[in-house]
Motif scaffolding. Structure first.
Motif, short mmCIF file in Angstrom:
data_model
loop_
_atom_site.label_atom_id
_atom_site.label_comp_id
_atom_site.label_asym_id
_atom_site.label_seq_id
_atom_site.Cartn_x
_atom_site.Cartn_y
_atom_site.Cartn_z
N THR A 37 3.97 -0.91 3.52
CA THR A 37 2.57 0.55 3.39
C THR A 37 3.42 1.08 3.39
O THR A 37 5.58 1.27 4.38
CB THR A 37 1.81 0.54 5.35
OG1 THR A 37 3.33 0.33 6.33
CG2 THR A 37 1.78 -1.31 5.14
N CYS A 72 -2.23 3.04 11.26
CA CYS A 72 -2.22 1.78 10.84
C CYS A 72 -2.53 1.11 11.79
O CYS A 72 -1.37 1.18 12.58
CB CYS A 72 -0.87 1.48 9.98
SG CYS A 72 -1.43 2.36 8.15
N MET A 75 0.69 -1.48 0.53
CA MET A 75 0.19 -0.07 -0.02
C MET A 75 1.10 1.21 0.02
O MET A 75 1.75 1.48 0.61
CB MET A 75 -0.73 0.26 1.15
CG MET A 75 -1.87 -1.27 0.90
SD MET A 75 -3.26 -0.89 2.57
CE MET A 75 -1.23 -1.28 3.45
N SER A 76 0.46 2.38 -0.72
CA SER A 76 1.55 3.28 -0.86
C SER A 76 0.46 4.47 -1.84
O SER A 76 0.18 4.51 -2.08
CB SER A 76 2.78 3.15 -2.19
OG SER A 76 3.20 4.61 -2.05
N CYS A 85 1.80 5.62 5.72
CA CYS A 85 0.86 4.72 6.43
C CYS A 85 0.84 6.23 7.57
O CYS A 85 1.94 6.61 8.41
CB CYS A 85 1.61 3.78 7.21
SG CYS A 85 0.05 2.63 8.22
#
Length: 380
Positions: free
Chosen positions: A345, A351, A320-321, A348
């Motif tokens: 990640t 989180c 995820m970015s 973030c």
């Protein structure tokens, strides 16, 4: 084998709380004069399964300048299911309670619940701060006129009465959903049957659920070619639950394949109790594709396994970015020694990782990597 059984982490700041959690705030409590508690939730009305992201980083205390670190935050969902975690070092621990300045809980069944947070410093407990969570059933949320059931065999036992029934001997999963897409719709696959996706299943309408009906094994949806997202949510309030999805690793060269790829301007996505397997990336969000501030991503109770060809490189199980509000809870992540990191990640901000088992990652890669902003940008 490298194994990390539990990851519990939270990244946030009080200054960001009002910006990223504008919706619902409860405050008060008089049991401890030092503490001024505050709780922000993403929502209080929803249908099951209902993912709640709870943030108490607005809580302050005259006893400490670092309440995020120094206060003990205790949560109780009020659901009282009596169920325990399957993974992590907290295996057999109660799912319905937890600790930390941010917390996540998924309500599995309809009902009215009192979700409470109690803050405690070295002088004692504060009065609990409670929010009422009203959870309806999926059957009551989605009218039968907006529910669609598909079966290869023509068996519709377990399909909600009045729903549209679609018999497709070829099991064309993408045509079943893409041709009927619309807001407030539910798409149900027959349990114990196998389906194929030759193009991306793109969810472009808000308030959509993809799930299963009937008894037996999870229905499977397998890519027949390289897809950048077997499922691609591109809307608000999308739920995928009870589906076995595969990137089709055994049938073709699978470079850059993704099982779930939220894109565009999606705002809230929940993957709950799925089997997600055999893709380079099992779940991926890339820069500019996460909908910006106010985005929530929940990966809860999924089995995320396998990969593509032996010796391949690249591709984290979860990548995820950027991501603003993300929770990975109760998942099994096992990559058979292939690919890159277990969870990666970037950027973030809020989180939450809890009761995950991450194992069998490629020998030179990380089980978990969390990366902040770069380029001289201030981040806290």
């Amino acid at each position: 084998m490298k194994s990390l059984l539990v990851i519990i982490a939270a990244f946030s700041s009080q200054a960001l709380a009002a910006q990223f959690f504008p919706a619902l705030v409860a405050s008060g409590g008089v049991g401890n004069a030092n503490i001024t508690p505050s709780v922000a939730l993403n929502k209080t009305t929803c249908y099951a399964p209902c993912a709640i992201f709870a943030d108490a980083t607005g809580t302050t205390s005259t006893a400490t300048a670092r309440p995020f670190h120094d206060i003990r935050y205790k949560w109780d969902s009020g659901e009282e299911t009596g169920t325990t975690w399957d993974y992590g070092t907290g295996v057999n621990n109660d799912r319905d309670v937890g600790e930390g300045p941010i917390w996540q809980h998924t309500f599995a069944t309809a009902g009215t619940y009192s979700l409470c947070m109690t803050a405690q410093d070295n002088t004692g407990d504060d009065t609990p701060v409670c929010n009422t969570i009203t959870v309806s059933s999926a059957d009551s949320h989605f009218p039968t006129t907006s529910t669609y059931c598909i079966s290869k065999s023509g068996s519709f036992t377990g399909c909600p009465s009045g729903a549209t029934q679609v018999t497709d001997a070829g099991g064309d999963a993408d045509a079943f959903i893409n041709s009927r897409m619309g807001s407030g719709r539910r798409f149900l696959f027959k349990a114990d049957e196998t389906y194929l996706a030759s193009t991306v299943i793109t969810i472009t309408s808000n308030d959509v659920m993809v799930a299963a009906y009937g008894s037996g094994a999870q229905p499977s949806v397998t890519a027949t070619t390289r897809l950048y997202g077997v499922f691609q949510p591109d809307a608000d309030n999308v739920t995928i639950t009870g589906i076995d999805m595969s990137g089709g690793v055994s049938s073709f060269t699978n470079t850059d394949s993704v099982a779930i790829y939220p894109a565009g301007t999606f705002q809230e996505f929940l993957a709950y109790k799925n089997t997600i397997r055999d893709s380079e990336f099992l779940f991926k969000i890339t820069s500019g594709e996460n909908g910006g501030d106010g985005t929530y991503v929940f990966l809860v109770d999924n089995a995320m396994t396998g990969g593509w060809e032996t010796g391949a490189d690249g591709g984290s199980a979860i990548f995820m970015s950027p991501v603003h509000k993300f929770a990975a809870v109760g998942n099994l992540i096992d990559r058979d020694g292939l690919h890159e990191h277990g969870v990666r990640t970037q950027l973030c901000q809020y989180c939450f990782f809890n009761n995950n088992t991450i194992q069998d990652i490629a020998a030179t890669k990380a089980l978990l990597t969390i990366r902040g902003l770069d380029g001289g940008v201030s981040y806290s």
